[in-house]
Design a protein around this motif. Structure first.
Motif, PDB file in Angstrom:
ATOM      1  N   ALA A 167       0.526  -1.036  -0.062  1.00  0.00           N
ATOM      2  CA  ALA A 167       0.255  -0.361  -0.174  1.00  0.00           C
ATOM      3  C   ALA A 167       1.001   1.247   0.040  1.00  0.00           C
ATOM      4  O   ALA A 167       0.422   2.394  -0.081  1.00  0.00           O
ATOM      5  CB  ALA A 167      -0.670  -0.002   1.093  1.00  0.00           C
ATOM      6  N   SER A 175      -6.394  10.907  -4.616  1.00  0.00           N
ATOM      7  CA  SER A 175      -8.279   9.822  -3.809  1.00  0.00           C
ATOM      8  C   SER A 175      -9.574  11.449  -4.211  1.00  0.00           C
ATOM      9  O   SER A 175      -9.782  10.880  -4.558  1.00  0.00           O
ATOM     10  CB  SER A 175      -8.058   9.737  -2.981  1.00  0.00           C
ATOM     11  OG  SER A 175      -7.398   8.541  -3.441  1.00  0.00           O
ATOM     12  N   THR A 216     -12.111   0.877  -6.695  1.00  0.00           N
ATOM     13  CA  THR A 216     -11.193   1.257  -5.374  1.00  0.00           C
ATOM     14  C   THR A 216     -10.301   0.170  -4.891  1.00  0.00           C
ATOM     15  O   THR A 216      -9.787  -1.016  -5.600  1.00  0.00           O
ATOM     16  CB  THR A 216     -12.044   1.948  -4.100  1.00  0.00           C
ATOM     17  OG1 THR A 216     -12.645   0.328  -3.628  1.00  0.00           O
ATOM     18  CG2 THR A 216     -13.180   2.810  -4.357  1.00  0.00           C
ATOM     19  N   GLN A 217      -9.785   0.395  -4.517  1.00  0.00           N
ATOM     20  CA  GLN A 217      -8.327   0.101  -3.552  1.00  0.00           C
ATOM     21  C   GLN A 217      -8.869  -1.291  -2.586  1.00  0.00           C
ATOM     22  O   GLN A 217      -7.836  -2.905  -2.687  1.00  0.00           O
ATOM     23  CB  GLN A 217      -7.100   0.462  -2.906  1.00  0.00           C
ATOM     24  CG  GLN A 217      -6.239  -0.263  -1.883  1.00  0.00           C
ATOM     25  CD  GLN A 217      -5.068   0.943  -1.797  1.00  0.00           C
ATOM     26  OE1 GLN A 217      -5.726   1.745  -1.288  1.00  0.00           O
ATOM     27  NE2 GLN A 217      -4.293   0.605  -1.603  1.00  0.00           N
ATOM     28  N   SER A 227     -11.188  -4.247  -1.067  1.00  0.00           N
ATOM     29  CA  SER A 227     -11.096  -5.565  -2.075  1.00  0.00           C
ATOM     30  C   SER A 227     -12.631  -6.055  -1.395  1.00  0.00           C
ATOM     31  O   SER A 227     -12.508  -7.646  -0.580  1.00  0.00           O
ATOM     32  CB  SER A 227     -10.067  -6.409  -2.406  1.00  0.00           C
ATOM     33  OG  SER A 227      -9.236  -6.281  -0.805  1.00  0.00           O
ATOM     34  N   GLN A 231      -9.263  -8.206  -5.893  1.00  0.00           N
ATOM     35  CA  GLN A 231      -8.988  -6.830  -7.199  1.00  0.00           C
ATOM     36  C   GLN A 231      -9.551  -7.241  -8.430  1.00  0.00           C
ATOM     37  O   GLN A 231     -10.303  -6.675  -9.241  1.00  0.00           O
ATOM     38  CB  GLN A 231      -7.515  -6.492  -6.534  1.00  0.00           C
ATOM     39  CG  GLN A 231      -7.729  -5.505  -5.215  1.00  0.00           C
ATOM     40  CD  GLN A 231      -6.472  -4.886  -5.778  1.00  0.00           C
ATOM     41  OE1 GLN A 231      -5.140  -5.195  -6.431  1.00  0.00           O
ATOM     42  NE2 GLN A 231      -6.246  -4.070  -4.801  1.00  0.00           N
ATOM     43  N   ASP A 242      -8.801   3.397  -8.556  1.00  0.00           N
ATOM     44  CA  ASP A 242      -7.934   3.846  -7.721  1.00  0.00           C
ATOM     45  C   ASP A 242      -7.068   3.131  -6.374  1.00  0.00           C
ATOM     46  O   ASP A 242      -7.511   2.545  -6.320  1.00  0.00           O
ATOM     47  CB  ASP A 242      -8.953   4.827  -6.826  1.00  0.00           C
ATOM     48  CG  ASP A 242      -7.894   5.282  -5.377  1.00  0.00           C
ATOM     49  OD1 ASP A 242      -6.764   5.398  -5.329  1.00  0.00           O
ATOM     50  OD2 ASP A 242      -8.538   6.180  -4.778  1.00  0.00           O
ATOM     51  N   GLU A 243      -5.879   3.405  -7.462  1.00  0.00           N
ATOM     52  CA  GLU A 243      -5.219   2.139  -6.302  1.00  0.00           C
ATOM     53  C   GLU A 243      -5.523   0.532  -6.217  1.00  0.00           C
ATOM     54  O   GLU A 243      -5.531  -0.753  -6.187  1.00  0.00           O
ATOM     55  CB  GLU A 243      -5.277   2.242  -5.296  1.00  0.00           C
ATOM     56  CG  GLU A 243      -4.245   3.854  -4.735  1.00  0.00           C
ATOM     57  CD  GLU A 243      -2.444   2.851  -5.072  1.00  0.00           C
ATOM     58  OE1 GLU A 243      -1.983   1.915  -5.407  1.00  0.00           O
ATOM     59  OE2 GLU A 243      -2.315   4.382  -5.554  1.00  0.00           O
ATOM     60  N   ALA A 244      -6.219   0.677  -7.896  1.00  0.00           N
ATOM     61  CA  ALA A 244      -7.060  -0.952  -7.924  1.00  0.00           C
ATOM     62  C   ALA A 244      -5.845  -1.836  -8.352  1.00  0.00           C
ATOM     63  O   ALA A 244      -6.512  -2.735  -8.054  1.00  0.00           O
ATOM     64  CB  ALA A 244      -8.350  -0.850  -9.499  1.00  0.00           C
ATOM     65  N   SER A 246      -3.224  -2.643  -6.399  1.00  0.00           N
ATOM     66  CA  SER A 246      -2.309  -2.638  -5.457  1.00  0.00           C
ATOM     67  C   SER A 246      -1.560  -3.941  -5.097  1.00  0.00           C
ATOM     68  O   SER A 246       0.191  -4.498  -4.818  1.00  0.00           O
ATOM     69  CB  SER A 246      -2.510  -2.117  -4.172  1.00  0.00           C
ATOM     70  OG  SER A 246      -3.371  -2.191  -3.465  1.00  0.00           O
ATOM     71  N   SER A 247      -2.438  -5.241  -5.222  1.00  0.00           N
ATOM     72  CA  SER A 247      -2.130  -6.105  -4.171  1.00  0.00           C
ATOM     73  C   SER A 247      -2.239  -7.679  -5.912  1.00  0.00           C
ATOM     74  O   SER A 247      -2.093  -8.469  -5.241  1.00  0.00           O
ATOM     75  CB  SER A 247      -3.464  -6.996  -3.711  1.00  0.00           C
ATOM     76  OG  SER A 247      -3.945  -6.116  -2.538  1.00  0.00           O
ATOM     77  N   ALA A 258      -1.764   5.581  -9.762  1.00  0.00           N
ATOM     78  CA  ALA A 258      -1.726   4.268  -8.908  1.00  0.00           C
ATOM     79  C   ALA A 258       0.175   4.467  -8.832  1.00  0.00           C
ATOM     80  O   ALA A 258       0.675   5.683  -9.028  1.00  0.00           O
ATOM     81  CB  ALA A 258      -1.325   3.120 -10.016  1.00  0.00           C
TER      82      ALA A 258
END
Lengths: 603, 617
Positions: A527, B417, B457-458, B460, B520, B538-540, B542-543, B569
């Protein structure tokens, strides 16, 4: 039971699977908790019975008053009778107080004790258990259900005893006064008992259904709040509201069905005893007119009969409460019957063997609730993380990396093989010993409602200020010094809300504080933005230099932290170990995971 | 009667985090305008006013029937028996018919009343639950970010439950008590006003007892519910964080801390039971004293011939009945207390005004000119500040032409954001307007807005239900084929088919363990299915791992073609598919241009890009 066949839904309604015991058998399971306060309960019941009998004596005094002094126009006798009624009345009220006083504190203590034991047990049940039970279901057991049990023990149980006794004693008095009239009053007992039995069986089913529907409704509310961003992002709040409306309507239907049952029962409970009393009145009048019964006896008889109305009526209500309490007890023991895993540790400190690092030897794992027929998730993992080494764990999404790391502190138990730490078999260590050696930063960073300091020092309670600040520095948690009260700022659900990246860094600080012997980091930087990530990496290297670490990595940047990399394949095995460079050159799968299938174009 | 508007004391014990003036959001109960809970109650019951009156009348008649027993007993003793002695059975037959008729009528009416009042009560509850739910859903994200989820859940569940208890059990109890008291008092006064007066005077000290109990119990109950709240928080926090709890060996110290909270609750719990006991004892003392007085005086008068025996018998019978409801009254006062507090809290929630209201007169988006899916976005003179005052985005203008893919980069807290949240109308700008093809977002009804803009969004989060249902959230009308096609397009099809029941796997059941990265992918598939004109990510990713991210990007190239897209990102890999890059710092766009041009420059983006290249393989 409702949904007994469904049986496969282990989350929201695990309790539905449990076969229902009879009400009495369920309630009897409370014995160990009741035993210490049993004498108080008994005394309380005795006191209540005495009080009830006193109130039954009042009509008798009245009879003597009417048949004696009143008939003979003897005012002094009237005084005596009046004084007696007053005395009985005051005694009755006093006994009510004694009864309360006897049970108030002990029952509150009993509830607290049961809650404490539930909490104690839940903390020690394996994570797999918590996976199956929603926290809401556990919470309702710890609060609502225990309150029901306490309330049941404080009042209904005693009333059940007292009112039954009152009814029996009352009928004895009635029979002594005039057994023929007594028989008339006794007549409705058989239909009422039948009715109650019928009611009890149907009502308990409906109650359970209503409880389950409330549970479903709660889940819907919970999800609609937790997923509010998604609902808003897709404009789905109307369909959510429709689903909610539909489910609440179902609940309304069940509640109305319950009310219908209750209406029938109460209607009968009101009518039948009164009809009997009316008949007794008519017969009594005939007998008085014939001179075979004194009017005083009739007055006393009717007074007694009317005094029995509430105890009789209340039995229906008491039945339904006992029912609820039994369900609550069942739900409590659903959890308490689950034995905590035996701690097979010897208790002795692990032999301070040669610093051997972490060894996985033919480790197999499947989730305890995995459906039959699915293959094991880990099918023989062999891996040696040398002492002082940092090993990155790389693998495709969903291949079991997180599960593998959870085996190290034994949050889940390996189903085969063994894991050794510095040569000591982790299964032979007690869990708390093992966990004092291994610190983890989880993929989902959880903060507790406590200060930043408390949250970080969870990892090493004995650590001092110096170590706290060092850990915060390592995890680039400089932002905490800008919080209103610095490291003493309250965070978590009940405090200041922090961003995902901030929480992740605090969780990282928690893992590295106090220099743990073994460190597990599950995708610790996901993150963070590039800049912060670089800073954390630089600082982490220092920590990693002195510990043995296993780091789950999704990206090349995280892999850079490691000395070597282990590749976990989809079939649940480690298929390659080596340095990042070596694997890039020799391993097709690794290359794919790290750089993707695309030919990277020069951006 | 208790006033509904009385406000429960603050239930929180923890110090307020910022130490400044207490933030109402730190409290369990939001401030409600005075009288709000009373107005809410009136509003909820308005549609049922007629039926409530009918039910009340039913109850009056029912009480009349049920309470007439002793009166008939008096008649029987004083008239029927002497008549029978004179061989006139008429009065006795009348007595028999009257008594049994009343008994049957009492039961039947009781049954009808319970059914009818249940319908009313349940309808009110249905409406109340629905209102809370709909209102909570309509409140803006700014509200949800400050008001913890647990409290909303409590409002919709345990608070409604408290009101349910009052409605289903308490209200009838109270009506019964009130009516029987009225009725019995009336009968007593009519039978013999002197004795009746003695009985009625008892009401005065009883009323004082009730008042004192209400005042004292309120304190005790507030203490108890605050103690319970801390127990609940600790309990659920431990269970939700069981992994760190066990991994960091918190069990022992948690036990101790929990025991302390539990002890506080135990004490207040005991206090509450004792308080109730104090009420019962004092009430019964008063009641029984009055009974003895009536007996004494009545018997004296019967003995002296100024009162008939039957009347005395009726008096004694009625008096016992009059005081029977003392225990139920105590219980009713309990449930009233907690229901009033709950209603207050609910009213406080309902009084919150949605910060992002739906338009009164919605407009529709113009037909797309080119037939392409994208639409033009414009931020015109937009400024955004939190209500508490902190400015996040100073005034700016920004135009994104239809079909452009824009990457927004910058450090944490740069305002990326917030920009996205304004664009998908999670927030409204403090000044200025965000428009879509020239139409202000504030003028679009929700369905129209979501055909226009959707954000991934980020987060999940998955809803309970099957994987397919979770994807279909993007478009409820989608067929199973559409769902599969969306999953395929994003590269989620493989892992979904590997689940025990494929697309029909329940995500909350056995085998439904889905990793963060897979979640995600599900979120992406959902967005594809929604088919919006403007897509915000939005940071979609990250994982996701590298192959996963690349699969998503491949899919994005086709999916985003012609669509307008805003991609936020940390990782610059995303930028490769962008036509334009915005670099943000401290709420301002500091660099704006095509990625190729910015990389060649010496600005921040060039620096970031170099750092990112270095972090790769």
């Amino acid at each position: 039971m409702t949904g007994g066949e469904g049986g496969s839904d282990p989350r929201g309604d695990a309790a539905r699977e449990v076969p229902r015991h009879s009400t009495v058998r369920s309630l009897l399971r409370l014995r160990p908790y009741v035993r210490p306060v049993a004498w108080r309960l008994v005394c309380s019941a005795l006191v209540a019975v005495t009080a009830s009998c006193l109130s039954l004596l009042i009509p008798l005094v009245l009879k003597h008053l009417v048949d004696g002094p009143v008939r003979h126009h003897d005012p002094s006798g009237v005084w005596l009778g009046g004084a007696l009624v007053l005395l009985l009345g005051l005694a009755e009220a006093g006994l009510f107080g004694v009864r309360r006083w006897l049970v108030a504190r002990p029952m509150a203590a009993l509830e607290a004790r049961m809650r404490g034991e539930l909490y104690h047990r839940l903390q020690r049940l394996p994570v797999a258990f918590h996976d199956r039970w929603g926290s809401g279901q556990l919470l309702s057991r710890g609060t609502n259900d225990l309150q029901i049990v306490r309330m049941f023990l404080t009042f209904p149980l005693i009333f059940l005893v007292v009112n039954s006794t009152t009814v029996v004693v009352g009928f004895v008095i009635l029979f002594f006064q005039r057994w023929t009239l007594g028989l008339v009053l006794l007549a409705p007992v058989v239909p009422l008992v039948t009715l109650c039995t019928y009611f009890e069986s149907r009502y308990s089913v409906a109650t359970r259904r209503a409880q389950d529907q409330i549970g479903d409704l709660t889940t819907l509310v919970e999800e609609s709040v937790l997923g509010i961003r998604i609902i808003k992002a897709f404009g789905r709040h109307r369909s959510q509201a429709r689903a909610f409306q539909r489910q609440s309507q179902e609940l309304r239907g069940t509640e109305l069905f319950k009310a219908g049952l209750l209406a029938n029962l109460w209607g009968m409970m009101t009518s039948l005893p009164d009809v009997a009393l009316g008949s007794a009145l008519v017969f009594g009048c005939v007998q008085v007119a014939h001179g075979t019964l004194s009017s005083g006896t009739l007055v006393a008889f009717l007074t007694t009969g009317l005094a029995l109305r509430w105890p009789v009526e209340s039995l229906g209500w008491l039945l339904s409460i006992s029912n609820e309490a039994a369900t609550a007890v069942d739900r409590f023991f659903d959890v308490m019957d689950t034995a905590p895993p035996a701690d097979d540790g010897t208790g002795a400190a692990p032999a301070a063997g040669p610093a051997d690092g972490i060894r996985f030897e033919a480790v197999r794992f499947r989730y305890p609730d995995a459906p039959e027929g699915t293959p094991d998730l880990l099918t023989g993992v062999d891996l040696h993380v040398r002492s002082g080494e940092t090993m990155a764990l790389v693998g495709a999404t969903g291949c079991g990396k997180t599960s593998l790391t959870a085996l190290l502190p034994r949050l889940y138990e390996a189903t085969g093989g063994r894991i050794t730490l510095d040569g000591a078999d982790s299964a032979a260590m007690s869990r708390s010993q093992l966990r004092s050696l291994v610190a983890t930063a989880f993929e989902e960073p959880t903060l507790f409602s406590a200060t930043v300091r408390e949250n970080v020092l969870m990892g090493a309670p004995q650590a001092g200020e110096e170590e706290l600040l060092r850990a915060l520095r390592t995890a680039q948690c400089g932002f905490v010094h800008d919080l209103p009260q610095g490291v003493d700022t309250q965070v978590g659900e009940q405090g200041l809300s922090l961003s995902g990246g901030q929480r992740q860094r605090l969780a990282l600080a928690r893992a590295v504080v106090g220099d743990p012997r073994f460190l597990v980091l599950d995708d610790p930087l996901s993150a963070l933005d590039v800049h912060t990530e670089a800073l954390v990496e630089a600082a982490l290297r220092e920590v990693l230099a002195t510990t043995t670490a296993l780091v789950v990595a999704h990206r090349p940047s995280t892999v850079q932290l490691a000395d070597r990399v282990a590749l976990l394949s989809d079939d649940g095995r480690i298929t390659a170990v080596g340095t990042h460079r070596e694997l890039l050159e020799t391993n097709e799968e690794y290359r794919w995971l790290m750089s993707g299938a695309d030919e990277r174009s020069a951006a | 009667m208790a006033s509904v508007t009385e406000q429960p004391a603050d239930e929180r014990q923890e110090p307020v985090a910022d130490g400044g003036p207490a933030d109402p959001f730190d409290r369990d109960a939001l401030p409600a305008p005075p009288g709000a809970s009373r107005a809410l109650l009136r509003d909820l019951t308005r549609p049922y006013r007629g039926r409530i009156w009918l039910a009340a009348i039913l109850l009056v008649v029912q009480q009349a029937a049920a309470q007439s027993g002793p009166l008939i007993v008096a008649l029987a003793i004083d008239h029927a028996i002497p008549a029978l002695a004179r061989h006139d059975a008429g009065p006795l037959v009348a007595v028999a018919v009257a008594y049994i008729g009343c008994a049957v009528a009492g039961g039947v009416l009781q049954r009808v009343f319970i059914r009818r009042s249940a319908v009313i009560g349940q309808s009110v509850l249905l409406e109340l639950r629905g209102r809370i739910f709909r209102h909570a859903q309509s409140l803006g994200l700014d509200f949800h970010e400050r008001y913890t989820s647990g409290r909303i859940i409590a409002r919709a569940t345990s608070d409604v439950e408290a009101i349910r208890e009052l409605i289903t059990e308490g209200m009838q109890e109270l009506l019964n008590v009130g009516l029987s008291v009225l009725y019995i008092s009336g009968v007593l006064v009519v039978l013999d006003w002197k004795l009746g007066l003695v009985a009625l005077v008892t009401g005065v000290p009883l009323a004082f007892t009730v008042r004192r109990f209400r005042r004292r119990s309120k304190l005790v109950y507030t203490r108890r519910s605050a103690a319970m709240a801390s127990v609940i928080v600790r309990f659920s926090e431990t269970m939700n964080g069981i992994r760190p709890v066990q991994a960091f060996r918190r069990e022992e110290s948690n036990d101790e801390e929990f025991a302390a909270l539990n002890r506080v609750h135990r004490t207040s719990n005991g206090d509450a039971i004792l308080e109730m006991g104090r009420f019962t004892v004092s009430s019964w003392l008063i009641a029984n004293t009055s009974l003895a007085l009536v007996v004494l005086w009545g018997a004296y008068r019967v003995a002296s011939g100024s009162l008939e025996l039957g009347v005395l018998a009726a008096f004694v019978l009625y008096l016992r009945r009059l005081y029977e409801p003392i225990d139920p009254l105590g219980m009713f006062l309990n449930s009233w207390q907690s229901a009033a507090a709950s209603l207050e809290k609910i009213a406080g929630l309902l009084a919150q005004i949605p910060s992002v209201p739906e338009p009164a007169a919605p407009r529709t988006l113009p037909q797309r000119a080119s037939g392409r899916p994208g639409r033009a976005v414009e931020f015109a003179g937009v400024r955004f500040a939190y209500r508490t005052g902190g400015e996040v985005l100073p005034r700016f203008d920004l135009a994104l032409p239809a079909g452009q893919t824009v990457a927004v980069v910058g450090a944490t807290g740069a305002g990326k954001s917030t920009l996205a949240k304004l664009l998908c109308r999670f927030y409204d700008p403090t000044e200025g307007a965000v428009t879509l093809d020239g139409v202000d977002l504030r003028d679009l009804a929700v369905p129209e807005l979501r055909r226009g803009v959707v954000m991934v969004t980020q987060e999940s989060f998955l809803f309970s239900g099957t994987v397919a249902e979770n994807i279909a959230l993007g478009d409820p009308d989608a067929t199973a084929e559409d769902v599969v096609a969306a999953a395929r397009a994003i590269g989620a099809h493989e892992f979904i088919t590997a689940l025990p029941e494929g697309y029909d796997t329940d995500v909350r059941k056995r085998g439904g363990r889905i990793s963060a990265g897979q979640r995600q992918l599900v979120a992406f598939a959902r967005a594809l299915l929604a088919d919006p004109a403007v897509l915000i990510l939005d940071e979609a990713t990250s994982s996701l791992d590298v192959p996963g991210e690349q699969a998503v990007q491949r899919a994005m190239r086709t999916v985003l073609h012609g669509r307008t897209a805003v991609i936020i990102a940390h990782r610059l890999s995303t930028v490769e598919i962008a036509d334009r890059v915005l670099v943000m710092d401290a709420g301002r766009v500091v660099e704006d241009g095509s990625p190729d041009r910015l990389v060649l420059g010496d600005g921040r983006f060039a620096g970031l890009h170099t750092a990112w290249r270095d972090s790769l393989v």
